[in-house]
Scaffold this active site. Structure first.
Site, PDB file in Angstrom:
ATOM      1  N   SER A  64       6.434 -65.864-112.861  1.00 48.46           N
ATOM      2  CA  SER A  64       5.650 -66.385-111.730  1.00 48.46           C
ATOM      3  C   SER A  64       4.179 -66.603-112.022  1.00 48.46           C
ATOM      4  O   SER A  64       3.440 -67.040-111.130  1.00 48.46           O
ATOM      5  CB  SER A  64       5.797 -65.451-110.520  1.00 48.46           C
ATOM      6  N   LYS A  67       2.882 -69.952-111.045  1.00 49.20           N
ATOM      7  CA  LYS A  67       2.326 -70.290-109.731  1.00 49.20           C
ATOM      8  C   LYS A  67       0.808 -70.425-109.756  1.00 49.20           C
ATOM      9  O   LYS A  67       0.212 -70.986-108.830  1.00 49.20           O
ATOM     10  CB  LYS A  67       2.765 -69.262-108.696  1.00 49.20           C
ATOM     11  N   SER A 123       4.275 -63.962-103.880  1.00 52.32           N
ATOM     12  CA  SER A 123       4.852 -64.833-104.914  1.00 52.32           C
ATOM     13  C   SER A 123       6.028 -65.643-104.372  1.00 52.32           C
ATOM     14  O   SER A 123       7.096 -65.716-104.973  1.00 52.32           O
ATOM     15  CB  SER A 123       5.298 -63.994-106.128  1.00 52.32           C
ATOM     16  N   LYS A 231      -2.394 -62.379-110.866  1.00 50.19           N
ATOM     17  CA  LYS A 231      -1.016 -62.714-110.514  1.00 50.19           C
ATOM     18  C   LYS A 231      -0.016 -61.908-111.327  1.00 50.19           C
ATOM     19  O   LYS A 231      -0.190 -61.695-112.523  1.00 50.19           O
ATOM     20  CB  LYS A 231      -0.766 -64.209-110.762  1.00 50.19           C
TER      21      LYS A 231
END
Length: 284
Positions: A64, A67, A123, A231
């Site tokens: 992720s 993202k 997320s 993140k």
């Protein structure tokens, strides 16, 4: 220097193709160097000094962390006040293969600003699909924009295949160095810094959407001081990943861990790496 709506510092000039002095590498003290069990790691500060490297140019899946590039494209394409209607396809897409979601429901209308929180804190794959669908328009066109952005930023070892980082028949890959460079660039955006530095974001119920409470999956924000974000990521193929940033010794420090063995371990290691970089900075 301002490029594409972002203020570019000298430390970021390599990202955008502007010449800078040679990058320095911090001298390591073996007795205090953190033990890193992740497959790849990289830590660099805002002067361009590299404080830690391990397989940092090896191409790996980044889960992720993808993202973050999704957010970059959206921030370039959208107005934060734009409103997007969530579709049943967004909800279905977000619930596949055990993906994490923002709990969106079909028919809701949310602003881009709120969807960025839904994308980056819990997320949400559903938020990623809604944003890609709108600003591609469509997933294929959006991924093409992601890859063009990667090229323009000098992320030569990065290739995206979707907007959320979930397993894909043709999985994309990146490197710790490329992910750090992307984060350095995005942290020049006050909007991005605000979102990724938020522990909890609440969306009050309205006539056009449900109430939402999104908690940041980045536990480093609560675990260590001076943390800016950024993140988390996990899929089986990628292991536990973390893109992180903090302020140490008056400098911004950005780090990346790819292929970690445990969820909690990545946060502990990231804190150690931030402090290690801080010791190097103050000891110059």
């Amino acid at each position: 220097m301002r490029i594409g709506g972002f203020i570019v510092s000298a430390a970021l000039a390599l990202v955008v193709g502007v010449s800078t002095p040679a990058v320095a590498v911090a001298r390591e003290t073996a007795a205090h160097t953190p033990k890193v069990t992740a497959k790849a790691a990289y830590v660099v500060d805002s002067t361009g000094t590299i404080h830690f490297g391990k397989q940092e140019t090896t191409r790996l899946p980044v889960a992720s962390l993808v993202k973050v590039m999704t957010a970059y494209v959206v921030l370039r394409e959208a107005r934060l006040s734009d409103t997007i209607t969530i579709t049943a396809t967004d909800v279905k897409y977000g619930s596949r293969d055990g993906a994490t979601t923002a709990g969106l429901k079909a028919g809701e209308r949310l602003t881009v600003r709120d969807l960025l929180y839904g994308l980056l804190l819990p997320s949400g794959a559903d938020a990623a699909n809604a944003l890609a669908r709108r600003y591609g328009p469509g997933r294929t066109a959006f991924v093409a924009k992601m890859n063009r952005a990667a090229q323009s930023l000098g992320l030569d070892n990065t290739r995206y295949t979707n907007a959320d980082g979930m397993p894909d028949p043709d999985d994309g890959t990146s490197t710790a160095v490329d992910q750090a460079r992307l984060a350095q660039h995005l942290l020049e955006s006050s909007t991005f810094r605000t979102v990724v530095g938020t522990k909890v974001h609440k969306v009050a119920k309205s006539a056009v959407h449900r109430a939402h409470t999104w908690h940041n999956s980045n536990k480093l924000l609560s675990q260590a001081s001076g943390v800016l974000g950024v993140k988390t990521g996990y899929i089986r193929a990628a292991g536990y990943c973390l893109l992180f940033a903090g302020e140490r010794g008056g400098e911004q420090v950005v780090g990346v861990l790819l292929g970690g063995k445990s969820s909690e371990g990545r946060f502990t290691t990231a804190e150690q790496l931030l402090d290690y970089a801080g010791d190097q900075i103050t000891g110059r």
